[in-house]
Scaffold this motif. Structure first.
Motif: not given
Length: 262
Positions: A198-199, A202, A213, A241, A249, A253, A256
């Motif tokens: 997930n990180d 993003k 980010t 998140l 999620k 993102v 965002w």
């Protein structure tokens, strides 16, 4: 000299082949072509045949009986000599010991079979849990690949990104990545990989779109003097998140990134 050393050994003569077979030291490269089929048939004939269900059951019962005898003799302190002559002994204590042995032997035999059944049940449960876990990992991967057009690119990014991270951040990710790449994920490592994915997703989109980010700081909500109306409070996407499900999620993102571009 080198040519002689590298030259293969000659084929077996019939006598040499017979001797090699008897000794169990056959070099298959030396079997003459005309004997190859005969040798293969002989190997097939001499191969051990799989045991029947009845033979396996008898082997199991023999093993149980042996274990039960050893356990009972140890529990009661009975010797082989006492068992062989105890029933006819003039010593009442020995006769009583042999009788206790017979009773305890049946108890131990039943216990050993129960212990084995429980061991089999636990092993089957572990195997089922392992299969279920693998299926859940495969399902998650298929789901992400179906909904994420850059899934493979993000995967490549994941393989390199943790190598450039500070040690304290990479310390938990590196072992999990090694397990993932070798196909040996466990539930704890899978959760680390899921969070890392997930990180990385993003960050991948941030690089793809030329954005950062890091969210842009915004002022907190304040009341406008004289109007009684409040300025709209900025959305805390990082907080969303943290609390969102895996399914939500990706959408957060996206929101965002759009907010950062605006």
């Amino acid at each position: 000299t080198q040519q002689i050393q590298n030259h293969p050994l000659p084929f077996y003569s019939p006598a040499e082949m017979t001797l090699a077979i008897q000794m169990g030291q056959v070099d298959q490269n030396r079997i003459p072509p005309e004997y190859a089929a005969q040798y293969a048939a002989m190997v097939s004939r001499n191969a051990p045949k799989p045991k029947s269900e009845a033979e396996l059951r008898n082997d199991f019962l023999d093993s149980v009986n042996k274990m039960a005898k050893e356990r009972t003799m140890k529990d009661l302190g009975v010797t082989d000599e006492e068992l062989s002559t105890g029933e006819f002994s003039d010593d009442e204590n020995i006769r009583n010991k042999v009788e206790r042995y017979k009773t305890q032997l049946e108890i131990n035999r039943t216990n050993i079979i129960s212990e084995y059944a429980e061991q089999v049940r636990i092993e089957q449960l572990k195997a089922q849990q392992a299969n279920d876990f693998k299926a859940s990992v495969a399902s998650w991967i298929n789901e992400q690949r179906a909904r994420e057009p850059h899934f493979d690119d993000i995967g490549f990014y994941m393989q390199e990104h943790y190598k450039t991270m500070p040690y304290e951040k990479a310390a938990s990710i590196a072992p999990a990545m090694q397990k993932a790449l070798s196909g040996n994920l466990d539930p704890q490592s899978a959760q680390v990989i899921q969070n890392y994915y997930n990180d990385c997703r993003k960050e991948y989109y941030a690089k793809l779109n030329g954005t950062s980010t890091t969210p842009t700081p915004r002022s907190p909500t304040v009341e406008r003097r004289g109007t009684g109306k409040s300025v709209e409070k900025p959305v805390d996407y990082a907080e969303k998140l943290r609390n969102a499900s895996v399914r939500d999620k990706a959408a957060i993102v996206g929101e965002w990134l759009n907010a950062m571009k605006g």
